[in-house]
Design an enzyme around this catalytic site. Structure first.
Site, PDB file in Angstrom:
ATOM      1  N   MET B  42       0.859  -1.201   0.000  1.00  0.00           N
ATOM      2  CA  MET B  42       0.000   0.000   0.000  1.00  0.00           C
ATOM      3  C   MET B  42       0.890   1.243   0.000  1.00  0.00           C
ATOM      4  SD  MET B  42      -2.826  -1.310   2.777  1.00  0.00           S
ATOM      5  CE  MET B  42      -1.699  -1.320   4.156  1.00  0.00           C
ATOM      6  N   ASP B  43       1.409   1.566  -1.159  1.00  0.00           N
ATOM      7  CA  ASP B  43       2.392   2.656  -1.257  1.00  0.00           C
ATOM      8  C   ASP B  43       1.729   3.930  -1.786  1.00  0.00           C
ATOM      9  OD1 ASP B  43       4.842   3.862  -1.131  1.00  0.00           O
ATOM     10  OD2 ASP B  43       5.588   3.032  -3.004  1.00  0.00           O
ATOM     11  N   GLY B  44       2.172   5.057  -1.274  1.00  0.00           N
ATOM     12  CA  GLY B  44       1.747   6.337  -1.840  1.00  0.00           C
ATOM     13  C   GLY B  44       0.903   7.202  -0.911  1.00  0.00           C
TER      14      GLY B  44
END
Lengths: 311, 266
Positions: B42-44
């Site tokens: 779950m990047d960003g």
């Protein structure tokens, strides 16, 4: 109503196929990569090439084609200054051909005869290429060995800058030559699926045998073995390239059993919209080589990547 | 300008229609092959917050909302197991304020979603926290254990929350357990299947990872599930920031998976 859902799903896939065809066309007309010699602000120090094949492919001369392609890749690495290259194929064709590859590289890169250079540049810890004797360079019998079998071959190749010398003063002369090389030597690791998960299991066995009273394992312990002198380090960049033609306009990344320990921080490059539907009856022409164009695209992607390392 | 009741009605209709479209879409997709296990990086969250001129903690809070939404989609699709990279061991290198905010979020939200009648209960999802829980602050560790206990009897699906996690740490733990078992049983021939059985995901009964999704356009695994994803997992990189990730980003990923299953030899 399930038949209706299935019908609509088929329609979705048809529409998705069309979208992918257009995306593929748009991609093929996109901006070309920067040339090989272009300045880039960051370059990988260790590059990996993962050569994948279709499960149903039957390329008879695959080994030969791969070796040629690797020789080209080495020349590109040299041109940009990459000093460590890992080449991977799942089944270990390259691992089995490592002697052939080594011989070719020496012919290409030195003015010396093969056997002499071999003794100079190959790490002595390298196991012989055949699987049956893959780790027999260690003298311990399998029942009592505490040395894990990592199934990786390492070759260090010097450049053409070496001068010819006689066998008599070989060693002294060679040491001197290494210091005066125009370019640093290139280290080549030849690996297969067996260098990955099976090698980790070998390490586990070796730990259980060597210190049964205290089998505690840390990340540092594993790192020192898997990335030590018999193993190889984590590549900065990996190019995943399928050498058999794609049958669909869109490609999804898979890693084909690449050693999991050595890809924890690797940047992956693959062509999302590769050339597809290449028809040919000639076995050789169905080999899709890794091109300089793709190589440069991968370097451009790496150049633009932001490395945060958890921060 | 529209009167308030008209705009409210339009908003309700839009929401109702969106829900109906989503229901229909999920029903259609689930008529084909459905992945058993989907993992997410779950990047960003931080870049999302910056792009919206908000504080980083708000980005993480929004990221949690997206996790709930994506988990709901996966459950309705029939995915049996979802794993998420919530906090990397290396993330302890971030600023103390950010680490504290993330830990506070985890502490409150894990209990919230595990309560009776909440999402995990509704879908029969068992929550597992994977990774080095000994590195968590005591209050967060207690919350994690309470959430696990509250969902222990759920047996329809699995949610693996990886925090603080690193693949290399997972592999080292599995190697150690495999070595200990080998010593105990006096059988020193450890195979990769033996090591695999002691990986954290296998130990809690997760099926093999069919799809790994990383958002925000980064094309690395960042020491997440490398062992579980190195074989034939489809690895998908989405350019969306995690808080913006939604059903329409997930649809092509499912279609890619279905095409792979249909084109694989039986």
């Amino acid at each position: 109503m399930s038949w209706l859902a299935s019908l609509v799903l088929s329609l979705f896939h048809a529409v998705y196929y069309v979208i992918n065809v257009f995306s593929s066309l748009r991609f093929s007309r996109g901006r070309p990569p920067k040339p090989l010699e272009a300045a880039r602000k960051q370059l990988p120090t260790h590059l990996a090439l993962l050569f994948a094949t279709d499960r149903d492919s039957a390329l008879e001369n695959l080994d030969e084609l791969l070796l040629e392609n690797i020789q080209q890749a080495i020349s590109w690495c040299r041109a940009v200054g990459i000093q460590r290259l890992s080449v991977y194929d799942r089944e270990g064709s390259l691992y089995g051909s490592s002697f052939e590859l080594r011989t070719r590289l020496y012919k290409d890169n030195t003015s010396d005869d093969v056997s002499e250079v071999e003794s100079e540049v190959q790490y002595p810890l390298t196991p012989p290429p055949s699987d049956s004797s893959a780790s027999s360079s260690r003298s311990l019998s399998p029942e009592h060995s505490t040395q894990p079998k990592l199934h990786a071959t390492t070759i260090v190749v010097s450049t053409k800058a070496k001068s010819h010398h006689s066998e008599k003063d070989g060693l002294r002369h060679r040491m001197g030559d290494l210091k005066t090389l125009a370019e640093p030597p290139l280290t080549l690791h030849i690996i297969s699926r067996r260098s990955g998960m099976p090698a980790v299991a070998e390490v586990a066995s070796s730990i259980a045998r060597s210190r049964p009273e205290d089998p505690a394992v840390t990340v540092a312990d594993l790192k020192s073995v898997l990335e030590g002198e018999s193993g190889f380090t984590c590549p900065d960049l990996m190019i995943v390239h399928q050498v058999t033609p794609h049958k669909y306009p869109k490609n999804v990344l898979e890693l084909h059993g690449f050693p999991p320990w050595q890809m924890s921080l690797t940047e992956f490059y693959y062509s999302e919209y590769p050339p597809w539907r290449i028809r040919s009856t000639d076995a050789r022409s169905t080999y899709v080589p890794l091109t300089e164009h793709e190589f440069c695209r991968a370097l451009d992607q790496y150049d633009a990547a932001e490395m945060r390392r958890g921060r | 300008m529209l009167p308030i009741f008209v705009s409210d009605s339009l908003g309700w209709f839009h929401g109702y229609a969106s829900q109906k479209v989503q229901d229909a879409l999920l029903a259609i997709l689930s008529s084909g092959p459905v992945p058993r296990h989907v993992a997410f990086i779950m990047d960003g969250n931080r870049r999302y917050a910056r792009s919206k001129h908000r504080v980083v903690a708000e980005g993480h809070a929004q990221g949690f909302e997206t996790l709930s939404k994506v988990l709901e989609i996966c459950m309705r699709l029939g995915v049996r197991c979802v794993s998420v990279y919530a906090f990397a061991i290396e993330n302890f290198n971030r600023s103390p304020e950010e680490v504290e905010a993330l830990m506070a979020l985890a502490e409150s939200k894990l209990i919230e979603i595990s309560k009776h009648g909440a999402m995990l209960d509704q879908h029969g999802i068992r929550l597992n926290a994977l990774g080095r829980r000994d590195m968590l602050p005591p209050n967060v560790r207690a919350a994690v254990e309470k959430a696990e206990e509250m969902t222990r009897k759920n047996n329809k699906a699995i949610l693996n929350i990886c925090m603080p996690y690193a693949s290399r740490d997972d592999i080292a733990s599995a190697v150690q357990t495999a070595a200990e078992k080998a010593v105990e049983s006096d059988n020193y021939d450890i195979t990769e299947d033996d090591v695999d059985a002691y990986m954290s995901t296998s130990a809690v009964g997760s099926p093999p990872v069919d799809i790994l999704v990383r958002t925000s356009g980064v094309k690395r695994l960042s020491d997440y599930m490398t062992w579980q994803s190195c074989e034939d997992t489809q690895i998908q990189f989405s350019s969306r920031y995690w808080p913006d990730f939604g059903l329409w980003d997930f649809v092509p990923i499912i279609l890619d998976y279905q095409r792979k299953v249909w084109s694989s030899p039986a």
